[in-house]
Design a protein around this motif. Structure first.
Motif, PDB file in Angstrom:
ATOM      1  N   UNK A 121      99.786   4.260  55.926  1.00 18.39           N
ATOM      2  CA  UNK A 121      99.601   4.577  57.344  1.00 18.39           C
ATOM      3  C   UNK A 121     100.745   4.039  58.190  1.00 18.39           C
ATOM      4  N   UNK A 122     101.093   2.782  57.995  1.00 17.46           N
ATOM      5  CA  UNK A 122     102.166   2.173  58.792  1.00 17.46           C
ATOM      6  C   UNK A 122     103.500   2.860  58.528  1.00 17.46           C
ATOM      7  N   UNK A 123     103.776   3.149  57.279  1.00 17.72           N
ATOM      8  CA  UNK A 123     105.034   3.791  56.929  1.00 17.72           C
ATOM      9  C   UNK A 123     105.180   5.173  57.535  1.00 17.72           C
ATOM     10  N   UNK A 124     104.137   5.986  57.421  1.00 13.93           N
ATOM     11  CA  UNK A 124     104.242   7.353  57.936  1.00 13.93           C
ATOM     12  C   UNK A 124     104.289   7.361  59.452  1.00 13.93           C
ATOM     13  N   UNK A 148     105.101  -0.463  48.696  1.00 14.64           N
ATOM     14  CA  UNK A 148     105.536  -1.861  48.614  1.00 14.64           C
ATOM     15  C   UNK A 148     105.567  -2.593  49.964  1.00 14.64           C
ATOM     16  N   UNK A 149     105.413  -1.875  51.067  1.00 13.06           N
ATOM     17  CA  UNK A 149     105.585  -2.490  52.383  1.00 13.06           C
ATOM     18  C   UNK A 149     104.480  -3.471  52.740  1.00 13.06           C
ATOM     19  N   UNK A 150     103.239  -3.191  52.373  1.00  9.46           N
ATOM     20  CA  UNK A 150     102.102  -4.053  52.708  1.00  9.46           C
ATOM     21  C   UNK A 150     101.229  -4.262  51.486  1.00  9.46           C
ATOM     22  N   UNK A 151     100.318  -5.227  51.585  1.00 11.93           N
ATOM     23  CA  UNK A 151      99.413  -5.530  50.465  1.00 11.93           C
ATOM     24  C   UNK A 151      98.481  -4.351  50.168  1.00 11.93           C
ATOM     25  N   UNK A 152      97.873  -3.821  51.203  1.00 11.23           N
ATOM     26  CA  UNK A 152      96.946  -2.706  51.038  1.00 11.23           C
ATOM     27  C   UNK A 152      97.728  -1.391  50.969  1.00 11.23           C
ATOM     28  N   UNK A 153      97.543  -0.635  49.883  1.00 10.60           N
ATOM     29  CA  UNK A 153      98.276   0.634  49.780  1.00 10.60           C
ATOM     30  C   UNK A 153      97.944   1.607  50.917  1.00 10.60           C
ATOM     31  N   UNK A 154      96.689   1.628  51.329  1.00 11.67           N
ATOM     32  CA  UNK A 154      96.288   2.530  52.407  1.00 11.67           C
ATOM     33  C   UNK A 154      96.950   2.131  53.728  1.00 11.67           C
TER      34      UNK A 154
END
Length: 147
Positions: free
Chosen positions: A108-111, A98-104
């Motif tokens: 990446x950003x979350x991890x 849910x953090x960004x539009x692109x799941x990929x």
């Protein structure tokens, strides 16, 4: 302990390399083995090597104890904040989609942010454990000298 010139020269060369390798492990951990825990231990090892060579007082002038405690708290808070941000945005804990539009991109950003929080926490906790042992040793040495 008498300071050895060879150890000082080798430490000046090794400490930046250890920290550079820790950064590599930290930010490459998403794609290969490694990540926050390993990078945190490497950062702490570089600081501990610095303390072994230059002394505890110098090491605490570089990174004071209150900064170590603050960074330990900051790392845990970053991990929890990113985890709870997924819940607030309609997902589950540590659900980055849910953090960004692109799941990929969100994954990446979350991890990367979570692993950065883990790295900060592990580095500072290892430093604190070493610091507690070193201070205890200094107290017992001082007590033995006074007896």
């Amino acid at each position: 302990m008498k300071r050895s010139t060879i150890l000082v020269v080798v430490a000046r060369f090794l400490i930046p390399l250890i920290m550079l390798f820790a950064l590599y492990v930290q930010f490459h951990g998403e794609y290969s083995p490694g990540g926050g825990f390993q990078a945190g231990v490497l950062f702490a090892a570089a600081w501990i090597l610095f303390v072994f060579i230059y002394g505890l007082e110098t090491g605490l002038r570089v990174i004071p104890t209150r900064v170590i405690y603050a960074l330990a708290s900051l790392g845990v808070l970053l991990y929890a904040f990113i985890g709870l941000l997924g819940v607030v945005m309609g997902g589950r804990f540590l659900d980055f989609y849910p953090l960004l539009e692109s799941p990929h991109a969100a994954q990446q950003a979350g991890i990367i942010l979570v692993e950065f929080g883990v790295g900060i926490t592990v580095a500072t906790v290892v430093m604190l454990i070493f610091l507690m042992f070193a201070q205890r040793r200094a107290m017992t040495d001082a007590a033995e000298r006074n007896e």
